[in-house]
Scaffold this motif. Structure first.
Motif, PDB file in Angstrom:
ATOM      1  N   TYR A   5       0.855  -1.186   0.000  1.00  0.00           N
ATOM      2  CA  TYR A   5       0.000   0.000   0.000  1.00  0.00           C
ATOM      3  C   TYR A   5       0.893   1.240   0.000  1.00  0.00           C
ATOM      4  O   TYR A   5       1.854   1.313   0.776  1.00  0.00           O
ATOM      5  CB  TYR A   5      -0.878   0.053   1.254  1.00  0.00           C
ATOM      6  CG  TYR A   5      -2.109  -0.811   1.228  1.00  0.00           C
ATOM      7  CD1 TYR A   5      -3.355  -0.274   0.919  1.00  0.00           C
ATOM      8  CD2 TYR A   5      -2.027  -2.160   1.533  1.00  0.00           C
ATOM      9  CE1 TYR A   5      -4.492  -1.064   0.909  1.00  0.00           C
ATOM     10  CE2 TYR A   5      -3.164  -2.966   1.526  1.00  0.00           C
ATOM     11  CZ  TYR A   5      -4.390  -2.413   1.223  1.00  0.00           C
ATOM     12  OH  TYR A   5      -5.523  -3.192   1.211  1.00  0.00           O
ATOM     13  N   ARG A  32      -2.728  -0.098  -4.474  1.00  0.00           N
ATOM     14  CA  ARG A  32      -3.460   0.013  -3.211  1.00  0.00           C
ATOM     15  C   ARG A  32      -2.855   1.164  -2.421  1.00  0.00           C
ATOM     16  O   ARG A  32      -1.624   1.304  -2.387  1.00  0.00           O
ATOM     17  CB  ARG A  32      -3.375  -1.291  -2.410  1.00  0.00           C
ATOM     18  CG  ARG A  32      -4.077  -2.449  -3.111  1.00  0.00           C
ATOM     19  CD  ARG A  32      -3.858  -3.777  -2.389  1.00  0.00           C
ATOM     20  NE  ARG A  32      -4.614  -4.831  -3.035  1.00  0.00           N
ATOM     21  CZ  ARG A  32      -5.625  -5.508  -2.475  1.00  0.00           C
ATOM     22  NH1 ARG A  32      -5.976  -5.234  -1.217  1.00  0.00           N
ATOM     23  NH2 ARG A  32      -6.268  -6.439  -3.131  1.00  0.00           N
ATOM     24  N   GLU A  34      -3.123   3.954   1.143  1.00  0.00           N
ATOM     25  CA  GLU A  34      -3.618   4.386   2.444  1.00  0.00           C
ATOM     26  C   GLU A  34      -3.685   5.899   2.429  1.00  0.00           C
ATOM     27  O   GLU A  34      -2.817   6.556   1.846  1.00  0.00           O
ATOM     28  CB  GLU A  34      -2.665   3.896   3.544  1.00  0.00           C
ATOM     29  CG  GLU A  34      -3.097   4.182   4.963  1.00  0.00           C
ATOM     30  CD  GLU A  34      -2.685   5.566   5.474  1.00  0.00           C
ATOM     31  OE1 GLU A  34      -3.133   5.937   6.579  1.00  0.00           O
ATOM     32  OE2 GLU A  34      -1.913   6.254   4.778  1.00  0.00           O
ATOM     33  N   ILE A 227       2.651  -0.996   4.316  1.00  0.00           N
ATOM     34  CA  ILE A 227       2.337   0.388   3.949  1.00  0.00           C
ATOM     35  C   ILE A 227       3.650   1.160   3.898  1.00  0.00           C
ATOM     36  O   ILE A 227       4.388   1.200   4.887  1.00  0.00           O
ATOM     37  CB  ILE A 227       1.383   1.023   4.968  1.00  0.00           C
ATOM     38  CG1 ILE A 227       0.091   0.203   5.080  1.00  0.00           C
ATOM     39  CG2 ILE A 227       1.063   2.463   4.587  1.00  0.00           C
ATOM     40  CD1 ILE A 227      -0.810   0.636   6.221  1.00  0.00           C
TER      41      ILE A 227
END
Length: 241
Positions: A5, A32, A34, A227
């Protein structure tokens, strides 16, 4: 296989939480992301991390004191030195419209109060429904108040607990609030905790991971997702491992 992410898009490579940042993640092959949400004065969902404007825009004041239209006119490039062009603070709707290639979103909500939680969660649900993204979002938060409200109101979207300090058992907390994701500070990650969380049915997502050696260690722990501020580096690291 560990998923990547982009943190606030590609925070280490472009001004965080701006459209250029999300596009930078996509250019690296990371689909993807965040991101963080606050409400404007007219209750629009704004993509910005801090409740105040100073760090990213050099302007004093709170996000909640401005309309979405006013915030769209503010340059938010200043958390990353020397970015050459202005970057607006986008609404979540603008991001959904501009980046249909994004496959999944972690939408982190900073809200604390029950009243604010209700407003923010309803605004997200309405927008997600409009774009048909129900299977492509998870609402994450460190706020137990928000997660409790989501659980008790039988909120229709997936939720995740963001855990930074681990004072209470994060796995039990995530289960208590009916979460699907456990979003852990990397310092809280152990192979045992990851395994126990996954056995409890939780997707384990770890932040913020920018060093190649740490990325490799977390992959060895079999975390579900990482992330990162540096999607391009993360892609190179994980494809060469």
């Amino acid at each position: 296989m560990t998923i990547l992410y982009g943190h606030r898009g590609a925070r280490g490579e472009a001004p965080e939480n701006t459209l250029p940042s999300f596009n930078r993640a996509l250019e690296a092959g990371v689909t993807r992301v965040e991101l963080d949400l606050h409400l404007s004065s007219d209750r629009q969902l704004m993509v910005i991390h801090d409740p105040t404007l100073k760090r990213t825009t050099r302007i004093r004041g709170k996000v909640s004191q401005h309309t979405a239209e006013e915030l769209n006119q503010i340059d938010a490039r200043y958390a990353l030195p020397n970015w050459p062009s202005a970057c607006a603070i986008p609404t979540l709707q603008m991001l959904f419209e501009a980046c249909p290639e994004i496959e999944h979103y972690q939408l982190e909500v900073k809200s604390g109060s029950a009243g604010q939680s209700r407003i923010v969660l309803q605004a997200i649900a309405d927008l997600v429904s409009h774009f048909g993204l129900e299977k492509r979002v998870v609402i994450t938060s460190s706020s137990r108040t928000l997660l409790r409200y989501a659980r008790d109101s039988r909120y229709g979207l997936s939720t995740g607990l963001v855990e930074e300090y681990g004072i209470l058992d994060p796995i039990r907390s995530a289960q208590r609030y009916g979460c699907d994701f456990l979003v852990l500070n990397w310092k809280l990650c152990t192979a045992q905790r990851v395994r126990q969380a996954q056995q409890a049915g939780l997707h384990v997502s770890v932040w913020t991971v920018n060093e190649p050696d740490l990325m490799r260690r977390l992959v060895e722990m079999d975390v579900d997702s990482i992330i990162t501020d540096v999607p391009a580096l993360a892609v190179r690291t994980l494809t060469s491992s």
